[in-house]
Scaffold this motif. Structure first.
Motif, short mmCIF file in Angstrom:
data_model
loop_
_atom_site.label_atom_id
_atom_site.label_comp_id
_atom_site.label_asym_id
_atom_site.label_seq_id
_atom_site.Cartn_x
_atom_site.Cartn_y
_atom_site.Cartn_z
N THR B 38 0.79 -1.24 0.00
CA THR B 38 0.00 0.00 0.00
C THR B 38 0.81 1.28 0.00
O THR B 38 0.33 2.31 -0.45
CB THR B 38 -0.94 0.02 1.22
OG1 THR B 38 -0.16 -0.26 2.37
CG2 THR B 38 -2.03 -1.02 1.08
N THR B 39 2.04 1.25 0.50
CA THR B 39 2.78 2.51 0.61
C THR B 39 3.79 2.64 -0.54
O THR B 39 4.39 1.66 -0.95
CB THR B 39 3.54 2.57 1.96
OG1 THR B 39 2.62 2.29 2.99
CG2 THR B 39 4.16 3.93 2.18
N THR B 40 3.92 3.86 -1.03
CA THR B 40 4.89 4.12 -2.09
C THR B 40 6.13 4.77 -1.48
O THR B 40 6.03 5.70 -0.68
CB THR B 40 4.28 5.04 -3.16
OG1 THR B 40 3.12 4.40 -3.65
CG2 THR B 40 5.25 5.29 -4.29
N TYR B 41 7.29 4.26 -1.86
CA TYR B 41 8.56 4.76 -1.34
C TYR B 41 9.41 5.30 -2.50
O TYR B 41 9.09 5.10 -3.66
CB TYR B 41 9.33 3.64 -0.63
CG TYR B 41 8.51 2.89 0.38
CD1 TYR B 41 8.21 3.46 1.61
CD2 TYR B 41 8.03 1.61 0.10
CE1 TYR B 41 7.45 2.77 2.55
CE2 TYR B 41 7.27 0.92 1.04
CZ TYR B 41 6.98 1.50 2.25
OH TYR B 41 6.23 0.83 3.17
N HIS B 42 10.49 5.98 -2.15
CA HIS B 42 11.42 6.51 -3.16
C HIS B 42 12.82 6.02 -2.84
O HIS B 42 13.20 5.97 -1.67
CB HIS B 42 11.43 8.05 -3.14
CG HIS B 42 10.10 8.63 -3.47
ND1 HIS B 42 9.74 9.00 -4.74
CD2 HIS B 42 9.03 8.88 -2.67
CE1 HIS B 42 8.51 9.46 -4.72
NE2 HIS B 42 8.04 9.39 -3.48
N ASN B 43 13.59 5.68 -3.87
CA ASN B 43 15.01 5.39 -3.62
C ASN B 43 15.86 6.60 -4.00
O ASN B 43 15.32 7.59 -4.56
CB ASN B 43 15.45 4.11 -4.35
CG ASN B 43 15.45 4.26 -5.86
OD1 ASN B 43 15.28 5.37 -6.38
ND2 ASN B 43 15.64 3.16 -6.57
N ASP B 47 13.57 6.63 -8.18
CA ASP B 47 12.48 5.74 -8.58
C ASP B 47 11.44 5.66 -7.46
O ASP B 47 11.79 5.66 -6.29
CB ASP B 47 13.00 4.32 -8.82
CG ASP B 47 14.16 4.26 -9.78
OD1 ASP B 47 14.05 4.88 -10.85
OD2 ASP B 47 15.18 3.59 -9.46
N THR B 48 10.17 5.55 -7.84
CA THR B 48 9.16 5.22 -6.83
C THR B 48 8.94 3.72 -6.87
O THR B 48 9.10 3.09 -7.91
CB THR B 48 7.83 5.95 -7.10
OG1 THR B 48 7.36 5.53 -8.38
CG2 THR B 48 7.98 7.44 -7.06
N PHE B 49 8.61 3.15 -5.75
CA PHE B 49 8.38 1.69 -5.70
C PHE B 49 7.54 1.32 -4.49
O PHE B 49 7.39 2.11 -3.55
CB PHE B 49 9.72 0.94 -5.67
CG PHE B 49 10.54 1.12 -4.41
CD1 PHE B 49 11.29 2.29 -4.19
CD2 PHE B 49 10.59 0.13 -3.44
CE1 PHE B 49 12.05 2.44 -3.05
CE2 PHE B 49 11.36 0.27 -2.28
CZ PHE B 49 12.09 1.45 -2.09
N ASN B 50 6.95 0.13 -4.55
CA ASN B 50 6.35 -0.44 -3.35
C ASN B 50 6.99 -1.80 -3.08
O ASN B 50 7.78 -2.30 -3.89
CB ASN B 50 4.82 -0.50 -3.43
CG ASN B 50 4.34 -1.57 -4.39
OD1 ASN B 50 5.13 -2.29 -5.00
ND2 ASN B 50 3.03 -1.69 -4.52
N ILE B 51 6.67 -2.37 -1.93
CA ILE B 51 7.26 -3.65 -1.53
C ILE B 51 6.12 -4.64 -1.30
O ILE B 51 5.13 -4.32 -0.63
CB ILE B 51 8.12 -3.49 -0.26
CG1 ILE B 51 9.32 -2.58 -0.56
CG2 ILE B 51 8.60 -4.85 0.26
CD1 ILE B 51 10.18 -2.27 0.65
N THR B 52 6.24 -5.83 -1.88
CA THR B 52 5.22 -6.86 -1.66
C THR B 52 5.75 -8.00 -0.80
O THR B 52 4.98 -8.76 -0.22
CB THR B 52 4.74 -7.44 -3.00
OG1 THR B 52 5.88 -7.89 -3.73
CG2 THR B 52 4.00 -6.40 -3.81
N LEU B 53 7.07 -8.13 -0.75
CA LEU B 53 7.66 -9.22 0.04
C LEU B 53 9.02 -8.79 0.56
O LEU B 53 9.84 -8.23 -0.19
CB LEU B 53 7.80 -10.47 -0.85
CG LEU B 53 8.23 -11.78 -0.18
CD1 LEU B 53 7.59 -12.95 -0.91
CD2 LEU B 53 9.73 -11.94 -0.16
#
Lengths: 352, 240
Positions: B38-43, B47-53
């Motif tokens: 559900t949350t969007t992060y930035h590196n 890049d924007t990304f989310n994490i599923t695992l």
């Protein structure tokens, strides 16, 4: 009663208690198994496989054989290990260049033969799998082979009455675990030993068994031109080499480099054993040659000499017609008829 | 036989009491708490990304006291996974009583267990942390999605493993404890750790998902990402 007498009495009671405990532990927790002694000729090096961690039992081997021939190990219960590993082809896949699996899918390499596995320290054409006990994980879970999820498989076997019985007999309880399943498969595969060919009889100087003149000639050629890689008595030195087999763009198989990410390993594949070679065609990692004479011709004049070609074959292996014929006759003495017809390894029909 | 071992243990008992230590782990990504999907992060590469695992192995826990003396916990392998609250509570067994100023552990699984066949417990290959085609454990796994990724569905997939030189991915972590951890009889002290997944991509080796949307074999990028995430842990609190 003297003090010494009391000490003796206490020691005796302790001894009874300890011994009683040991006996109870044996009968209450250990399954009643019959240990199985593997018969290995004395002339062989000690096996790589550590039997101390997985002692062979008749019940363990029986469970392994059941698993080996059970199509339930695949996604749609259509493909067993024995489907591709056929006994009459020394557990290779007769007449199939490339392995295939569930739902009509195709892999990208040839099915390897299975025997004398306990001398192998790594597995697969690129040596990527490092233990016999973990090897079946690859074909079972590969989507182009058996396509099965490991957790789903453990659950499926746990729900089956026959397996409850077989696991109990082998391990003392009905519980199915990854480790138990793989160790049982190893037990069955460990018994696949092939040292009963005519070649072996000649080497053991069994009365009345000799090479014909043609076989003897082939043995001489083999010793001079092939034996440094296909080293007796296993007929492989278990190394990975680039033998000069031309690269096929349509397959794009880089061999060992896929495992090590090292360009020095480009196009290196495992040296296969030549035992039972004439009953286990096709040949090479991609099964491109259906006839052993094509293999002879490749070494004679058909190599592709890239950077990583093995120094031992970089100048080719010249073979004239007579040498090829004699070599064929010699390789024929490596066929172990007792092995490929041994009832202990034959397919069992599993329908439940 | 078991009774004999018990007796020997009783006779060799020296009076040092062995205690437990509780380790609690929480996951963040930079300044934000980790929330799967559900949350969007930035590196750092933008890049924007989310994490599923998000899943990794911890093992080889050690404590060191002010004199430099090191004691190790019972051999155990913990598979920590963001989707399992229970997996983030680690109970370390058999530490002797004392005051300790430093905690060390390994991210990953010892080399020898990578070539010893199938293991049981948390090391069972059923957890999807063992490579099938190139034997060895996946020491740590991070998957998700990023619009920058050119992989199907814009997924990002980092499976970090490799135990054979030169591509070795086990990493030892050493954390100084701001106040000493006090282990005594009848008391299970607690260490709260935080792991920051942003470190995977923002360390010395910057990962841009446009260039590397994933890596799933032993190799140089895996080694460098392991160097990065070696610094993902910080100590949040010590509760004696």
């Amino acid at each position: 009663m003297s003090r010494k007498g009391i000490y003796l009495l206490v020691a005796f009671c302790l001894w009874l208690w300890i011994m009683g405990g040991s006996r109870a532990a044996l009968t209450a927790h250990s399954p009643v198994v019959d240990y199985y002694e593997l018969k290995i000729p004395d002339s062989l090096p000690p096996p790589v496989y550590d039997f101390k961690k997985n002692p062979l039992t008749k019940q363990g081997i029986a469970l392994g054989r059941h698993l080996f021939y059970d199509p339930k190990l695949s996604l749609d219960s259509s493909i067993s290990c024995g489907f591709c590993h056929q006994q009459f082809a020394a557990f290779g896949h007769f007449d199939h260049a490339i392995s295939h699996g569930v739902l009509g899918r195709t892999g990208n390499r040839s099915v390897p033969t299975l025997f004398n596995l306990i001398w192998q320290k790594d597995f697969m054409w690129d040596g990527g799998v490092n233990h016999l006990d973990i090897q079946p994980l690859t074909p079972i879970t590969d989507e182009n082979e058996m396509g099965m999820d490991l957790k789903a498989l453990i659950d499926r076997l746990q729900g089956n009455q026959t397996y409850k019985q077989l696991f109990k007999e082998a391990y003392g309880s009905e519980e199915v675990t990854t480790e138990r399943m793989f160790k049982a498969l190893s037990q069955f595969m460990a018994t696949m030993i092939s040292f009963e060919s005519k070649y072996d009889s000649v080497m053991r100087r069994e009365p009345g068994v000799t090479f014909t003149a043609e076989e003897q000639g082939g043995y001489r050629t083999f010793t001079q031109k092939c034996a440094s890689c296909h080293k007796p008595p296993l007929f492989t030195d278990n190394t990975l080499r680039n033998n000069g087999l031309p690269y096929l763009p349509s397959m794009n198989d880089v061999g060992r480099m896929r495992i090590t990410n090292n360009t020095a390993d480009y196009l290196k594949f495992k040296v296969p054993s030549l035992r039972n070679v004439l009953v286990s065609s096709p040949y090479m990692h991609d099964g491109r040659f259906f006839d052993i004479f094509q293999v002879f011709d490749m070494y004679d004049h058909g190599q592709e000499k890239g950077n990583t070609i093995d120094p031992l074959v970089k100048n080719g292996i010249p073979l004239n017609e007579k040498e090829k014929r004699q070599l064929y006759m010699f390789l024929n003495t490596l066929t172990d008829r007792k092995f490929i017809s041994n009832k202990a390894f034959s397919e069992i029909l599993i329908t439940d | 036989m078991k009774r004999l071992i018990l007796l020997i243990l009783l006779f060799t008992y020296t009076g040092t009491t062995a205690q437990q230590v509780q380790v609690e782990i929480s996951h963040v990504v930079g300044a934000l708490p980790m929330q799967l999907k559900t949350t969007t992060y930035h590196n750092a590469a933008g890049d924007t990304f989310n994490i599923t695992l998000f899943r990794y192995y911890l093992s080889n826990f050690l404590l060191t006291d002010a004199t430099g003396k090191t004691v190790s916990a019972d051999k155990a392998y913990f598979l920590v996974s963001e989707d399992s609250a229970a997996s983030k509570q680690l109970l370390l067994q058999q530490f002797p009583a004392g005051k300790y100023t430093q905690l060390s552990f390994m991210i990953g699984v010892d080399s020898v267990l990578n070539f010893s066949g199938p293991q049981s417990g948390s090391l069972d290959p059923v957890y999807g942390m063992f490579w099938t085609w190139n034997s060895g454990y996946i020491m740590a796994k991070l998957e998700g999605y990023s619009p920058s990724s050119r992989l199907p569905n814009h997924m990002i997939q980092f499976h970090i493993g490799g135990y054979r030189a030169p591509h070795v991915t086990q990493r030892m972590v050493t954390l100084l404890l701001a106040k000493p951890l006090e282990i005594s009889a009848g008391n299970t002290p607690k260490i709260r750790l935080q792991a920051d997944a942003a470190t995977w991509f923002n360390g010395d080796y910057k990962v841009s998902f446009r260039q590397i949307p994933g890596f799933m074999s032993p190799g140089m990028p895996a080694d460098r990402i392991a160097d990065n995430y070696q610094h993902m842990f910080t100590v949040q609190a010590i509760v004696n």
